[in-house]
Structure formats: C-alpha cells, structure tokens
Design an enzyme around this catalytic site. Structure first.
Site, PDB file in Angstrom:
ATOM      1  N   HIS A 188       0.250   5.100  -2.358  1.00 37.54           N
ATOM      2  CA  HIS A 188      -0.128   5.823  -2.257  1.00 37.54           C
ATOM      3  C   HIS A 188       1.651   6.975  -2.337  1.00 37.54           C
ATOM      4  CE1 HIS A 188      -3.288   5.140   0.612  1.00 37.54           C
ATOM      5  NE2 HIS A 188      -3.314   4.740  -0.245  1.00 37.54           N
ATOM      6  N   ASN A 210      -3.588   9.255   4.459  1.00 36.40           N
ATOM      7  CA  ASN A 210      -2.155   8.016   5.197  1.00 36.40           C
ATOM      8  C   ASN A 210      -2.712   8.393   6.308  1.00 36.40           C
ATOM      9  OD1 ASN A 210      -1.289   8.365   2.404  1.00 36.40           O
ATOM     10  ND2 ASN A 210      -0.014   9.859   2.602  1.00 36.40           N
ATOM     11  N   HIS A 237      -6.071  -5.393  -2.497  1.00 31.83           N
ATOM     12  CA  HIS A 237      -6.900  -5.967  -1.322  1.00 31.83           C
ATOM     13  C   HIS A 237      -7.462  -7.665  -0.940  1.00 31.83           C
ATOM     14  CE1 HIS A 237      -9.229  -1.346  -0.965  1.00 31.83           C
ATOM     15  NE2 HIS A 237      -7.065  -1.845  -0.398  1.00 31.83           N
ATOM     16  N   ARG A 287       0.836  -0.987   0.122  1.00 34.49           N
ATOM     17  CA  ARG A 287       0.302   0.066   0.031  1.00 34.49           C
ATOM     18  C   ARG A 287       0.703   1.464  -0.028  1.00 34.49           C
ATOM     19  NH1 ARG A 287      -3.546   2.441   4.351  1.00 34.49           N
ATOM     20  NH2 ARG A 287      -5.161   4.008   3.461  1.00 34.49           N
TER      21      ARG A 287
HETATM   22  C1  HEM Z   1      -9.154   2.156  -5.866  1.00 38.22           C
HETATM   23  C2  HEM Z   1      -9.255   2.715  -4.181  1.00 38.22           C
HETATM   24  C3  HEM Z   1      -8.896   1.736  -3.654  1.00 38.22           C
HETATM   25  C4  HEM Z   1      -9.373   2.312  -2.331  1.00 38.22           C
HETATM   26  C5  HEM Z   1      -9.980   3.568  -1.895  1.00 38.22           C
HETATM   27  C6  HEM Z   1      -8.329   2.068  -1.494  1.00 38.22           C
HETATM   28  C7  HEM Z   1      -8.512   2.315   0.426  1.00 38.22           C
HETATM   29  C8  HEM Z   1      -7.903   1.429   1.145  1.00 38.22           C
HETATM   30  C9  HEM Z   1      -8.647   1.662   2.529  1.00 38.22           C
HETATM   31  C10 HEM Z   1      -9.686   2.584   3.200  1.00 38.22           C
HETATM   32  C11 HEM Z   1      -7.599   1.454   3.410  1.00 38.22           C
HETATM   33  C12 HEM Z   1      -8.392   0.763   4.241  1.00 38.22           C
HETATM   34  C13 HEM Z   1      -6.587   1.872   5.228  1.00 38.22           C
HETATM   35  C14 HEM Z   1      -7.037   1.754   7.479  1.00 38.22           C
HETATM   36  O1  HEM Z   1      -7.570   2.052   7.233  1.00 38.22           O
HETATM   37  O2  HEM Z   1      -6.240   2.299   7.606  1.00 38.22           O
HETATM   38  C15 HEM Z   1      -7.441   0.245   2.605  1.00 38.22           C
HETATM   39  C16 HEM Z   1      -6.199  -0.603   2.940  1.00 38.22           C
HETATM   40  C17 HEM Z   1      -5.069  -1.273   2.124  1.00 38.22           C
HETATM   41  N1  HEM Z   1      -4.777  -1.110   0.867  1.00 38.22           N
HETATM   42 FE1  HEM Z   1      -6.265   0.077  -0.323  1.00 38.22          FE
HETATM   43  N2  HEM Z   1      -7.370   1.007  -1.840  1.00 38.22           N
HETATM   44  C18 HEM Z   1      -7.556   1.570  -3.397  1.00 38.22           C
HETATM   45  C19 HEM Z   1      -6.757   1.410  -4.148  1.00 38.22           C
HETATM   46  C20 HEM Z   1      -5.639  -0.070  -3.813  1.00 38.22           C
HETATM   47  C21 HEM Z   1      -4.294  -0.484  -4.282  1.00 38.22           C
HETATM   48  C22 HEM Z   1      -4.395  -0.169  -5.698  1.00 38.22           C
HETATM   49  C23 HEM Z   1      -3.376  -1.601  -3.911  1.00 38.22           C
HETATM   50  C24 HEM Z   1      -2.588  -1.762  -4.336  1.00 38.22           C
HETATM   51  C25 HEM Z   1      -2.099  -2.394  -4.783  1.00 38.22           C
HETATM   52  C26 HEM Z   1      -4.012  -0.943  -2.436  1.00 38.22           C
HETATM   53  C27 HEM Z   1      -3.377  -2.210  -1.608  1.00 38.22           C
HETATM   54  C28 HEM Z   1      -4.241  -2.022   0.085  1.00 38.22           C
HETATM   55  C29 HEM Z   1      -3.727  -2.846   1.138  1.00 38.22           C
HETATM   56  C30 HEM Z   1      -2.575  -4.043   0.889  1.00 38.22           C
HETATM   57  C31 HEM Z   1      -4.182  -2.509   2.316  1.00 38.22           C
HETATM   58  C32 HEM Z   1      -3.888  -2.708   3.619  1.00 38.22           C
HETATM   59  C33 HEM Z   1      -2.995  -2.624   4.007  1.00 38.22           C
HETATM   60  C34 HEM Z   1      -2.424  -3.009   5.772  1.00 38.22           C
HETATM   61  O3  HEM Z   1      -3.336  -3.834   6.140  1.00 38.22           O
HETATM   62  O4  HEM Z   1      -1.792  -2.349   6.082  1.00 38.22           O
HETATM   63  N3  HEM Z   1      -5.047  -0.492  -2.059  1.00 38.22           N
HETATM   64  N4  HEM Z   1      -7.173   0.711   1.456  1.00 38.22           N
END
Ligand code: HEM
Ligand SMILES: *[C@@H]1O[C@H](CO)[C@@H](O)[C@H](O)[C@H]1NC(C)=O
Ligand SMILES: *[C@@H]1O[C@H](CO)[C@@H](O)[C@H](O)[C@H]1NC(C)=O
Length: 331
Positions: free
Chosen positions: A72, A100, A204, A68
């Site tokens: 970002h 972030n 995700h 992630r």
């Molecule tokens: C399409 C639009 C996207 C949105 C709206 C989005 C939104 C989010 C949100 C809200 C979280 C949870 C953060 C939290 O609660 O602290 C999250 C977690 C995550 N996102 Fe996304 N995301 C998107 C796309 C992506 C992309 C493109 C990737 C990587 C290729 C990605 C990888 C991740 C990962 C791996 C997590 C878990 C992180 C952790 O457990 O530390 N996301 N995302």
C-alpha cells in the site's frame, strides 16, 4: 551522492551537482542498491530483522500486515513511506483512505524498528520507506524459514516523502470489488504486468480479510464461491453485522505456501478480486494458466514472488525527499 560530498563551493562541485540533478531527473529517481547501507551502517538490516522476528513470533499475522503495508506504500506515488505519515493541518494523509482505514496495521512495529535502527546506526541514516521494504521481506522470510524457503535482496536507498495524499490512496490502490480487467489496468498503471498481478496476489497466502470486503460473495455472487465455504463464512459474517470479523485469505494464513492458488482452483478465493484471476476474463486467459501453474509449482511461485517484490519495491516517483526521524512526521 554528488550533492552530499560537495562541502566547498567550487565550479567542479556545481557541475557535479548539476549533472547529478539532471541524472536524477532523467531517471526520475536515484538508483536503488542492495548495498546502500553496507558502509554507512552495517548494523541496520540485522536490527530490522530482529524486531520483525520478535513481532511475528508474538503475532504471526503481523508478518502479513507488514507485507501489505509495503504494497500500500508502493502503490501510492511509489515506495516513499507516505503511508506512515499522520494527518497534518497541511494535508490529509493515507491512513484514513478507503483501502487503509480500520484495515492497514503495523505502524507501531515500524516505529519500534525505526528506533532500533537509529540506535544501532548511532544516527538517522535509514529511510522509513526502506524500513518498510526490508520489514516486508523479513516478514515473508520469518514465515518462509519454517519451510526453508528462499529470500531476496531488498534494493535500498529510497527517500521519504514530505507529503501524503488521501485522494491518491483512494484512487491508486486496487479494490477487492474490481474485475480482472480493472485489476490488470491498475497494475499496468504502476508499470506491473498481469503476471505480476497473479504472482503478487499470492501475498494472500498470508493474513486475513474483514467480512465487509467479501460479504457480497456470501449473499450475492454465490455462483463463483464454493457453497460449503460460503455456508461456513455466513456464521461469522451475517448479512447486516460483523463487518470487522475476520476470515483467512487462504486455508493456511500463517504459512507462505501455494495454498492460495489451490483455493482459486476450488472456487474458494475469498475476495472477488482473488477469484477473478481464474475465469474472470475471456477464456483462455493468461491469468488462468498462471493460476494453474503456480498451484502446481509452489517453488516457482516462491521464486517469482521474490522477483515481483523487487519490481514492486522499485516503484519510485520523483526525486528529493528526506530521511525522516519519526516515520509519522515530516522532519
Ligand atoms: C491485486 C489486488 C489486491 C486487492 C484488491 C487486495 C485487497 C485486499 C483486501 C480487501 C484485504 C483485506 C483487508 C481488510 O479486510 O482489512 C487484503 C489483505 C491482505 N493483502 Fe491484499 N490485495 C491485493 C493485492 C495484494 C498484494 C500485491 C499484496 C502483497 C504482495 C497483498 C497482501 C495482503 C496481505 C498480506 C493481506 C492480509 C493483511 C493482514 O492480515 O493484516 N495484497 N488485501
Ligand atoms: C477517500 O475515501 C474516503 C472513504 O470512501 C472518503 O471518505 C474520502 O472523502 C476520500 N478522500 C478523498 C480526498 O477523495
Ligand atoms: C448485490 O449486488 C447488487 C448488484 O451488483 C447490489 O446492488 C447489491 O447491493 C448487492 N447486495 C448485497 C447484499 O451485497
């Protein structure tokens, strides 16, 4: 690079530098190359992988967090390590931007990698932006290897930004409250397609979200969330408390599998933005067909994810920049 090999001032050199400058401006960046460090430091990539593997072994979620972090970084003025910069009197950086703050993690691991790489290379030759890009790939692989999945070559040679912008981070990273059309236009603004959106959202398959990012789905927009999952999540995520409690983004948050898309088919997408990929737009929507395709073809998902990561990792704006010594500070 032409400019770096020009030690003596000569007309040839001036012409070479000018030609390089024009090329760099025309392409708006220098071309990335998977072999960028092969000669200058062949020990760089193994050094990065070693620290990532150790960190993921200690805490599997770190793989998700490093993936992630790269996303970002790339979505705010390109993959330039800007997300790593601490605030200074001259600028407010990205760490406390809305998408972030209290959320993005892995900065300590990046610091450890940078120290290990500088030691392995005997000098400061690998940019922080490249460290993040390679760490993201190695994170996916560290988890994939358990399943025998594929890897991909990371294109290299990114330069580190000398400035970061909280305002740009607020506006460039997609929000989990977005509808499908907002997500598609956000990705388009980064030169990425609706298919890239569906494939990269498959990130995700790893990691967790805090309640604050999906609480609406438990108490408000219940129509598009499976009732038993909603009931299960109301425990850790009550209406007015537990903002930072975590729930997995798919049923297997430490496995890079097709589980994410299967969840969407069963209305179990955790975030509003996840579930929007299926039936979030006019029917029939190409994203619906892609979700069904990847749910049924996990091998195609792994292959297309690798390709899309290379495209996302290729987002570069501007030229110039530097190779930071400390990833948190402009050198
Ligand atoms: C399409 C639009 C996207 C949105 C709206 C989005 C939104 C989010 C949100 C809200 C979280 C949870 C953060 C939290 O609660 O602290 C999250 C977690 C995550 N996102 Fe996304 N995301 C998107 C796309 C992506 C992309 C493109 C990737 C990587 C290729 C990605 C990888 C991740 C990962 C791996 C997590 C878990 C992180 C952790 O457990 O530390 N996301 N995302
Ligand atoms: C970015 O968003 C945060 C949180 O919503 C807000 O406090 C901050 O003022 C915003 N920063 C800029 C520069 O827009
Ligand atoms: C439910 O949705 C409405 C309209 O979208 C919004 O104004 C309200 O704040 C939401 N309530 C909760 C608990 O999220």
């Amino acid at each position: 690079m032409a400019s770096r090999s020009c030690f003596s001032f000569s007309i040839v050199c001036v012409v070479a530098v000018m030609a390089f400058a024009i090329l760099a401006t025309a392409s708006n960046a220098q071309p990335l190359d998977p072999h960028f460090y092969d000669k200058v430091c062949p020990a760089a990539l193994p050094a990065i992988r070693k620290v990532v593997e150790e960190a993921v072994a200690v805490e599997p979620r770190m793989g998700a967090s490093l993936l992630r972090l790269h996303f970002h970084d790339c979505f705010v003025n390109g993959c330039d390590g800007s997300i790593l910069l601490d605030d200074t009197p001259l600028f407010t950086g990205e760490k406390k931007a809305a998408p972030n703050v209290n959320s993005v993690r892995g900065f300590d691991v990046i610091d450890r990698i940078k120290d290990a790489v500088n030691a392995a290379c005997g000098g400061n030759v690998v940019s922080c932006a490249d460290v993040v890009a390679v760490a993201a790939r190695d994170s996916v692989v560290a988890i994939l290897l358990q399943l025998g999945g594929p890897s991909y070559d990371v294109l290299l040679g990114r330069r580190d930004a000398r400035v970061a912008s909280q305002a740009a981070a607020n506006k460039s990273i997609p929000a989990p409250t977005m509808d499908l059309d907002g997500l598609v236009s956000n990705f388009a603004s980064h030169g990425l397609t609706a298919q890239d959106l569906v494939v990269l959202s498959g990130g995700h398959t790893l990691g967790f979200s805090r309640c604050t990012n999906f609480r609406d789905r438990l108490y408000n927009e219940t129509a598009t969330l499976d009732a038993s999952l909603a009931a299960q999540l109301r425990g850790p995520c009550p209406l007015a408390a537990g903002d930072d409690n975590l729930a997995p983004l798919d049923p297997t948050p430490a496995r890079f599998d097709g589980g994410y898309y299967g969840s969407l088919l069963r209305s179990r997408g955790l975030l509003h933005s996840d579930q929007q990929l299926l039936a979030g737009g006019p029917s029939p929507s190409p994203t619906d067909a892609l979700v069904r395709f990847y749910a049924a073809n996990p091998e195609a998902f792994r292959r297309d994810f690798a390709d899309a990561m290379v495209r996302m990792g290729g987002l570069i704006t501007g030229s110039g920049g530097e190779i930071r010594v400390d990833c948190r500070k402009v050198t």
